[in-house]
Design a protein around this motif. Structure first.
Motif, PDB file in Angstrom:
ATOM      1  N   LYS A   1      19.577  26.283 -44.688  1.00 18.06           N
ATOM      2  CA  LYS A   1      18.468  27.033 -45.275  1.00 18.06           C
ATOM      3  C   LYS A   1      18.598  28.524 -44.961  1.00 18.06           C
ATOM      4  O   LYS A   1      18.403  29.380 -45.841  1.00 18.06           O
ATOM      5  CB  LYS A   1      17.132  26.502 -44.752  1.00 18.06           C
ATOM      6  CG  LYS A   1      15.914  27.169 -45.387  1.00 18.06           C
ATOM      7  CD  LYS A   1      14.619  26.555 -44.853  1.00 18.06           C
ATOM      8  CE  LYS A   1      13.404  27.214 -45.495  1.00 18.06           C
ATOM      9  NZ  LYS A   1      12.138  26.646 -44.979  1.00 18.06           N
ATOM     10  N   ASP A   2      18.935  28.854 -43.731  1.00 17.35           N
ATOM     11  CA  ASP A   2      19.134  30.257 -43.353  1.00 17.35           C
ATOM     12  C   ASP A   2      20.268  30.888 -44.155  1.00 17.35           C
ATOM     13  O   ASP A   2      20.182  32.053 -44.574  1.00 17.35           O
ATOM     14  CB  ASP A   2      19.435  30.365 -41.854  1.00 17.35           C
ATOM     15  CG  ASP A   2      18.228  30.057 -40.982  1.00 17.35           C
ATOM     16  OD1 ASP A   2      17.099  30.087 -41.510  1.00 17.35           O
ATOM     17  OD2 ASP A   2      18.418  29.765 -39.785  1.00 17.35           O
ATOM     18  N   LYS A   3      21.320  30.129 -44.371  1.00 22.00           N
ATOM     19  CA  LYS A   3      22.457  30.627 -45.154  1.00 22.00           C
ATOM     20  C   LYS A   3      22.046  30.883 -46.600  1.00 22.00           C
ATOM     21  O   LYS A   3      22.433  31.895 -47.207  1.00 22.00           O
ATOM     22  CB  LYS A   3      23.602  29.615 -45.086  1.00 22.00           C
ATOM     23  CG  LYS A   3      24.881  30.070 -45.766  1.00 22.00           C
ATOM     24  CD  LYS A   3      25.973  29.019 -45.585  1.00 22.00           C
ATOM     25  CE  LYS A   3      27.250  29.431 -46.309  1.00 22.00           C
ATOM     26  NZ  LYS A   3      28.321  28.389 -46.141  1.00 22.00           N
ATOM     27  N   LEU A   4      21.239  29.989 -47.150  1.00 16.43           N
ATOM     28  CA  LEU A   4      20.742  30.168 -48.517  1.00 16.43           C
ATOM     29  C   LEU A   4      19.871  31.420 -48.622  1.00 16.43           C
ATOM     30  O   LEU A   4      19.970  32.177 -49.595  1.00 16.43           O
ATOM     31  CB  LEU A   4      19.942  28.944 -48.958  1.00 16.43           C
ATOM     32  CG  LEU A   4      20.713  27.666 -49.282  1.00 16.43           C
ATOM     33  CD1 LEU A   4      19.771  26.484 -49.375  1.00 16.43           C
ATOM     34  CD2 LEU A   4      21.502  27.829 -50.582  1.00 16.43           C
ATOM     35  N   LYS A   5      19.023  31.622 -47.619  1.00 10.37           N
ATOM     36  CA  LYS A   5      18.136  32.787 -47.638  1.00 10.37           C
ATOM     37  C   LYS A   5      18.907  34.096 -47.560  1.00 10.37           C
ATOM     38  O   LYS A   5      18.454  35.132 -48.072  1.00 10.37           O
ATOM     39  CB  LYS A   5      17.125  32.695 -46.496  1.00 10.37           C
ATOM     40  CG  LYS A   5      15.996  31.717 -46.760  1.00 10.37           C
ATOM     41  CD  LYS A   5      14.897  31.833 -45.714  1.00 10.37           C
ATOM     42  CE  LYS A   5      13.662  31.026 -46.123  1.00 10.37           C
ATOM     43  NZ  LYS A   5      12.548  31.147 -45.166  1.00 10.37           N
ATOM     44  N   ALA A   6      20.059  34.059 -46.922  1.00  8.98           N
ATOM     45  CA  ALA A   6      20.880  35.269 -46.792  1.00  8.98           C
ATOM     46  C   ALA A   6      21.748  35.519 -48.019  1.00  8.98           C
ATOM     47  O   ALA A   6      22.407  36.555 -48.122  1.00  8.98           O
ATOM     48  CB  ALA A   6      21.753  35.159 -45.542  1.00  8.98           C
ATOM     49  N   ASP A   7      21.735  34.578 -48.958  1.00 12.54           N
ATOM     50  CA  ASP A   7      22.562  34.659 -50.163  1.00 12.54           C
ATOM     51  C   ASP A   7      21.745  35.286 -51.286  1.00 12.54           C
ATOM     52  O   ASP A   7      20.734  34.732 -51.722  1.00 12.54           O
ATOM     53  CB  ASP A   7      23.011  33.241 -50.544  1.00 12.54           C
ATOM     54  CG  ASP A   7      23.991  33.231 -51.711  1.00 12.54           C
ATOM     55  OD1 ASP A   7      24.077  34.233 -52.446  1.00 12.54           O
ATOM     56  OD2 ASP A   7      24.663  32.194 -51.890  1.00 12.54           O
ATOM     57  N   ASP A   8      22.197  36.421 -51.800  1.00 14.78           N
ATOM     58  CA  ASP A   8      21.461  37.145 -52.844  1.00 14.78           C
ATOM     59  C   ASP A   8      21.374  36.379 -54.158  1.00 14.78           C
ATOM     60  O   ASP A   8      20.546  36.706 -55.014  1.00 14.78           O
ATOM     61  CB  ASP A   8      22.115  38.505 -53.099  1.00 14.78           C
ATOM     62  CG  ASP A   8      21.947  39.461 -51.927  1.00 14.78           C
ATOM     63  OD1 ASP A   8      21.031  39.237 -51.112  1.00 14.78           O
ATOM     64  OD2 ASP A   8      22.756  40.410 -51.822  1.00 14.78           O
TER      65      ASP A   8
END
Length: 339
Positions: free
Chosen positions: A277-284
């Motif tokens: 989820k954190d990785k997704l949030k950091a993905d523009d």
């Protein structure tokens, strides 16, 4: 004769009386997921390792992943019939068979899978296991972090699901999609990407880690950031396999079939989901929508007919649906896992 007695005495001095020697047993455990993803590597495998270590080598577990021994929906019967000793089961894959347990699939109940699985384990043992799963021993409950609604276009309210084709997590969410006016698209998890890319489905209810496990980030880049549902698998053991163990080995199994272990095995999966989820949030390229309080109320109201259907199913089997549901909510609250 005297020489034999001396030799036997020497052996007993080292290993102890023959009647007390350790029993050795190999248990076959079957599950239906790839051996490299979080449910296995951070949940099932650590449990197996701990079990073997705690038995001091008396118990070995042979793991068969990825449906090697049978299809996912068959795993409960595989354990119940003794085809395997242990099986990782998704009760939601057999709609209507475990109506009490399916309360765990109702949406918007829990926001914490670690404490939530402890609550489910304790609640189900007291309210349903002897009725619905009497031919197996419940070892642990294993859930991902609360799953979310992932789609091609923004969805923040229940009425927006009308006319949308959605791949649901399990039978209960499939029914919920139908009640909302959407079309459930029933395909196995490995086939979800193809269904989305071909337009057969426009959305999916999945845990966060599945976005990367099944390479879905380009297909459904819009995420509704709310704890939508749980999908709580169970590890069950054939009763004859358990009864055939020595008391010493039974004690090891019992110590690994507890609400505390349900929390432990679910923690690793939650860690993987939250990292995703954190990785997704950091993905523009990904977008997140947080529902307002009014939206949450709307979702809860939309789920009420589903809850009533659950009550009818449990009552039809002779269960006190209201009491069972209140006990479930109380267990979630006790463990601070209610949403």
């Amino acid at each position: 004769m005297k020489r034999t007695s001396v030799a036997l005495a020497a052996i007993l001095a080292v290993v102890g009386p023959l009647s007390a020697q350790a029993q050795e047993v190999t248990l076959r455990l079957s599950h239906w997921i790839p051996p490299t993803i979080a449910p296995a590597t951070k949940g099932i495998d650590p449990w197996v390792a701990s079990l073997e270590e705690a038995s001091e080598g008396r118990i070995a577990v042979q793991v068969f992943p990825a449906q090697q021994l049978g299809k996912a929906p068959d795993h409960y019967d595989m354990a119940a019939q003794g085809i395997v000793d242990l099986a990782w089961v998704n009760p939601g894959y057999t709609a209507g068979r475990f109506p009490i347990y399916s309360a765990t699939e109702l949406p918007f109940m829990s926001d914490d899978n670690i404490n939530g699985t402890k609550a489910i384990h304790e609640w189900y043992l007291a309210n349903g296991a002897e009725t619905e799963m009497s031919d197996v021993k419940l070892c642990f409950v294993h859930s991902h972090a609360p799953g979310a609604f992932h789609s091609k276009v923004p969805v923040t309210r229940p009425e927006q699901v009308k006319g949308m084709n959605v791949r649901p997590a399990h039978a209960t969410i499939a029914r919920f999609i139908s009640l909302l006016g959407g079309g459930p698209v029933q395909v196995p998890a490995p086939e979800v990407r193809e269904a989305l890319s071909k337009g057969t489905a426009e959305a999916v209810t999945f845990p966060w880690g599945a976005m990367y496990d099944f390479k879905l980030t380009e297909e459904v880049p819009v995420h509704l950031d709310m704890p939508f549902y749980l999908s709580a698998q169970v590890l069950v053991m054939n009763k004859n396999s358990y009864e055939g163990l020595s008391d010493e080995n039974k004690a090891v199994i019992d110590s690994h079939c507890t609400p505390e272990w349900s929390g432990k095995v679910s923690a690793g999966w939650a860690e993987d989901d939250m990292a995703a989820k954190d990785k997704l949030k950091a993905d523009d390229t990904q977008s997140f929508n947080t529902p307002t309080e009014e939206d949450v109320v709307a979702w809860r109201e939309a789920a009420q007919p589903l809850i009533e259907e659950w009550k009818e199913a449990v009552s039809a089997k002779g269960g006190d649906a209201d009491a069972i549901l209140e006990a479930y909510k109380a267990a979630l609250k006790k463990y601070d896992a209610d949403y």
